[in-house]
Design a protein around this motif. Sequence first.
Motif, PDB file in Angstrom:
ATOM      1  N   SER A 190      27.722 -30.487 -79.789  1.00 45.92           N
ATOM      2  CA  SER A 190      28.668 -30.801 -78.726  1.00 45.92           C
ATOM      3  C   SER A 190      29.000 -32.275 -78.842  1.00 45.92           C
ATOM      4  O   SER A 190      28.216 -33.121 -78.447  1.00 45.92           O
ATOM      5  CB  SER A 190      28.045 -30.508 -77.368  1.00 45.92           C
ATOM      6  OG  SER A 190      28.811 -31.097 -76.346  1.00 45.92           O
ATOM      7  N   GLY A 191      30.162 -32.583 -79.416  1.00 42.78           N
ATOM      8  CA  GLY A 191      30.478 -33.974 -79.661  1.00 42.78           C
ATOM      9  C   GLY A 191      29.510 -34.507 -80.700  1.00 42.78           C
ATOM     10  O   GLY A 191      29.384 -33.976 -81.776  1.00 42.78           O
ATOM     11  N   HIS A 192      28.780 -35.558 -80.384  1.00 42.27           N
ATOM     12  CA  HIS A 192      27.771 -36.054 -81.311  1.00 42.27           C
ATOM     13  C   HIS A 192      26.375 -35.817 -80.771  1.00 42.27           C
ATOM     14  O   HIS A 192      25.411 -36.344 -81.279  1.00 42.27           O
ATOM     15  CB  HIS A 192      27.994 -37.536 -81.586  1.00 42.27           C
ATOM     16  CG  HIS A 192      27.789 -38.414 -80.390  1.00 42.27           C
ATOM     17  ND1 HIS A 192      28.749 -38.577 -79.425  1.00 42.27           N
ATOM     18  CD2 HIS A 192      26.737 -39.161 -80.008  1.00 42.27           C
ATOM     19  CE1 HIS A 192      28.288 -39.399 -78.496  1.00 42.27           C
ATOM     20  NE2 HIS A 192      27.072 -39.776 -78.840  1.00 42.27           N
ATOM     21  N   HIS A 193      26.261 -35.005 -79.724  1.00 40.90           N
ATOM     22  CA  HIS A 193      24.958 -34.702 -79.144  1.00 40.90           C
ATOM     23  C   HIS A 193      24.519 -33.312 -79.586  1.00 40.90           C
ATOM     24  O   HIS A 193      25.302 -32.380 -79.598  1.00 40.90           O
ATOM     25  CB  HIS A 193      25.025 -34.738 -77.610  1.00 40.90           C
ATOM     26  CG  HIS A 193      25.468 -36.060 -77.082  1.00 40.90           C
ATOM     27  ND1 HIS A 193      24.715 -37.183 -77.201  1.00 40.90           N
ATOM     28  CD2 HIS A 193      26.598 -36.436 -76.464  1.00 40.90           C
ATOM     29  CE1 HIS A 193      25.356 -38.201 -76.651  1.00 40.90           C
ATOM     30  NE2 HIS A 193      26.507 -37.768 -76.216  1.00 40.90           N
ATOM     31  N   ILE A 194      23.267 -33.189 -79.930  1.00 40.69           N
ATOM     32  CA  ILE A 194      22.740 -31.878 -80.299  1.00 40.69           C
ATOM     33  C   ILE A 194      22.155 -31.241 -79.049  1.00 40.69           C
ATOM     34  O   ILE A 194      21.395 -31.858 -78.327  1.00 40.69           O
ATOM     35  CB  ILE A 194      21.663 -32.010 -81.381  1.00 40.69           C
ATOM     36  CG1 ILE A 194      22.293 -32.574 -82.652  1.00 40.69           C
ATOM     37  CG2 ILE A 194      21.016 -30.680 -81.662  1.00 40.69           C
ATOM     38  CD1 ILE A 194      21.295 -32.842 -83.734  1.00 40.69           C
ATOM     39  N   GLU A 195      22.536 -30.000 -78.807  1.00 47.06           N
ATOM     40  CA  GLU A 195      22.021 -29.269 -77.659  1.00 47.06           C
ATOM     41  C   GLU A 195      21.017 -28.247 -78.141  1.00 47.06           C
ATOM     42  O   GLU A 195      21.228 -27.591 -79.148  1.00 47.06           O
ATOM     43  CB  GLU A 195      23.165 -28.545 -76.946  1.00 47.06           C
ATOM     44  CG  GLU A 195      24.235 -29.462 -76.439  1.00 47.06           C
ATOM     45  CD  GLU A 195      25.392 -28.688 -75.835  1.00 47.06           C
ATOM     46  OE1 GLU A 195      25.360 -27.463 -75.895  1.00 47.06           O
ATOM     47  OE2 GLU A 195      26.286 -29.330 -75.317  1.00 47.06           O
ATOM     48  N   GLU A 253      20.956 -39.563 -75.733  1.00 47.78           N
ATOM     49  CA  GLU A 253      22.174 -40.283 -76.063  1.00 47.78           C
ATOM     50  C   GLU A 253      22.013 -41.240 -77.242  1.00 47.78           C
ATOM     51  O   GLU A 253      22.986 -41.846 -77.673  1.00 47.78           O
ATOM     52  CB  GLU A 253      22.656 -41.072 -74.845  1.00 47.78           C
ATOM     53  CG  GLU A 253      23.194 -40.197 -73.745  1.00 47.78           C
ATOM     54  CD  GLU A 253      23.701 -40.999 -72.567  1.00 47.78           C
ATOM     55  OE1 GLU A 253      23.162 -42.098 -72.328  1.00 47.78           O
ATOM     56  OE2 GLU A 253      24.634 -40.532 -71.908  1.00 47.78           O
ATOM     57  N   ALA A 254      20.803 -41.384 -77.754  1.00 54.04           N
ATOM     58  CA  ALA A 254      20.562 -42.307 -78.861  1.00 54.04           C
ATOM     59  C   ALA A 254      21.315 -41.843 -80.102  1.00 54.04           C
ATOM     60  O   ALA A 254      21.414 -40.645 -80.366  1.00 54.04           O
ATOM     61  CB  ALA A 254      19.070 -42.389 -79.156  1.00 54.04           C
ATOM     62  N   PRO A 255      21.871 -42.787 -80.862  1.00 53.31           N
ATOM     63  CA  PRO A 255      22.584 -42.380 -82.076  1.00 53.31           C
ATOM     64  C   PRO A 255      21.620 -41.793 -83.103  1.00 53.31           C
ATOM     65  O   PRO A 255      20.485 -42.239 -83.237  1.00 53.31           O
ATOM     66  CB  PRO A 255      23.192 -43.695 -82.595  1.00 53.31           C
ATOM     67  CG  PRO A 255      22.431 -44.776 -81.938  1.00 53.31           C
ATOM     68  CD  PRO A 255      21.902 -44.228 -80.646  1.00 53.31           C
ATOM     69  N   THR A 256      22.084 -40.783 -83.791  1.00 50.45           N
ATOM     70  CA  THR A 256      21.229 -40.078 -84.732  1.00 50.45           C
ATOM     71  C   THR A 256      21.479 -40.495 -86.170  1.00 50.45           C
ATOM     72  O   THR A 256      20.678 -40.190 -87.039  1.00 50.45           O
ATOM     73  CB  THR A 256      21.462 -38.563 -84.637  1.00 50.45           C
ATOM     74  OG1 THR A 256      22.832 -38.308 -84.935  1.00 50.45           O
ATOM     75  CG2 THR A 256      21.120 -38.047 -83.250  1.00 50.45           C
ATOM     76  N   GLY A 257      22.595 -41.145 -86.439  1.00 48.28           N
ATOM     77  CA  GLY A 257      22.940 -41.478 -87.813  1.00 48.28           C
ATOM     78  C   GLY A 257      23.557 -40.312 -88.558  1.00 48.28           C
ATOM     79  O   GLY A 257      23.736 -40.361 -89.772  1.00 48.28           O
ATOM     80  N   THR A 299      30.285 -38.495 -93.203  1.00 46.79           N
ATOM     81  CA  THR A 299      31.135 -39.374 -94.006  1.00 46.79           C
ATOM     82  C   THR A 299      30.902 -39.150 -95.491  1.00 46.79           C
ATOM     83  O   THR A 299      31.859 -39.080 -96.276  1.00 46.79           O
ATOM     84  CB  THR A 299      30.864 -40.843 -93.640  1.00 46.79           C
ATOM     85  OG1 THR A 299      31.027 -41.011 -92.233  1.00 46.79           O
ATOM     86  CG2 THR A 299      31.808 -41.773 -94.362  1.00 46.79           C
ATOM     87  N   SER A 300      29.651 -39.015 -95.895  1.00 41.30           N
ATOM     88  CA  SER A 300      29.375 -38.789 -97.320  1.00 41.30           C
ATOM     89  C   SER A 300      29.926 -37.439 -97.779  1.00 41.30           C
ATOM     90  O   SER A 300      30.455 -37.337 -98.890  1.00 41.30           O
ATOM     91  CB  SER A 300      27.876 -38.893 -97.591  1.00 41.30           C
ATOM     92  OG  SER A 300      27.184 -37.876 -96.914  1.00 41.30           O
TER      93      SER A 300
END
Length: 189
Positions: free
Chosen positions: A30-35, A114-118, A124-125
């Motif tokens: 969901s967006g950049h968050h994993i549920e 909410e922490a970025p996961t990278g 991108t790769s």
Amino acid sequence: MSLSKSLLFPRLKVASIAFRAIQTSSSLQSGHHIEYWWGHEKAAGREVVGHGVSGEPVYQDRLDYWYPAIRFRVDDETSKALREKEKGDWKNLSVDDKKMLYRYSYRQTLAEFEAPTGYWKVITSIVFFVISCATFYAIFLNRFVYPALPPTFDNDYKEAAIERQLVLEKGQFLGPAKYYDYEKGQWKR
């Protein structure tokens, strides 16, 4: 009179069971968050604490709805003792007890969620890899598969075609003849 779905589509039942088995514990994007979503099969032994977002007893980490319907962990002896202490005065609970109570109810804190996961680096790769593969494939096709350009793309051929049109369409009011002055032998200005 109609037949039941299990008689009409016997393979559909197997496919739905397999899909349900995959769906019981999965991570959704969901967006950049994993549920994290745990269905009815994993709800056994967990305390139901609310109706959740859909009214079903599932555990789901979501940013838009923070309160899952069931607790994250199954109750054991440690958690039962903490739940009894919880019913009393909260000043008697230590910070570690409060943290443990929180971890029995939720998988992660809001800051952890909410922490970025990278994960953007992986995306991108993959995108650059696909673009490079497509570029090399296009170069391969242009070099080894497609034939050379036909002579109709040469400028000399195009000029000869226009001269041929001028001769054949002399006196017409449409096309290149409209812009050519036949008396002077040059293009109109």
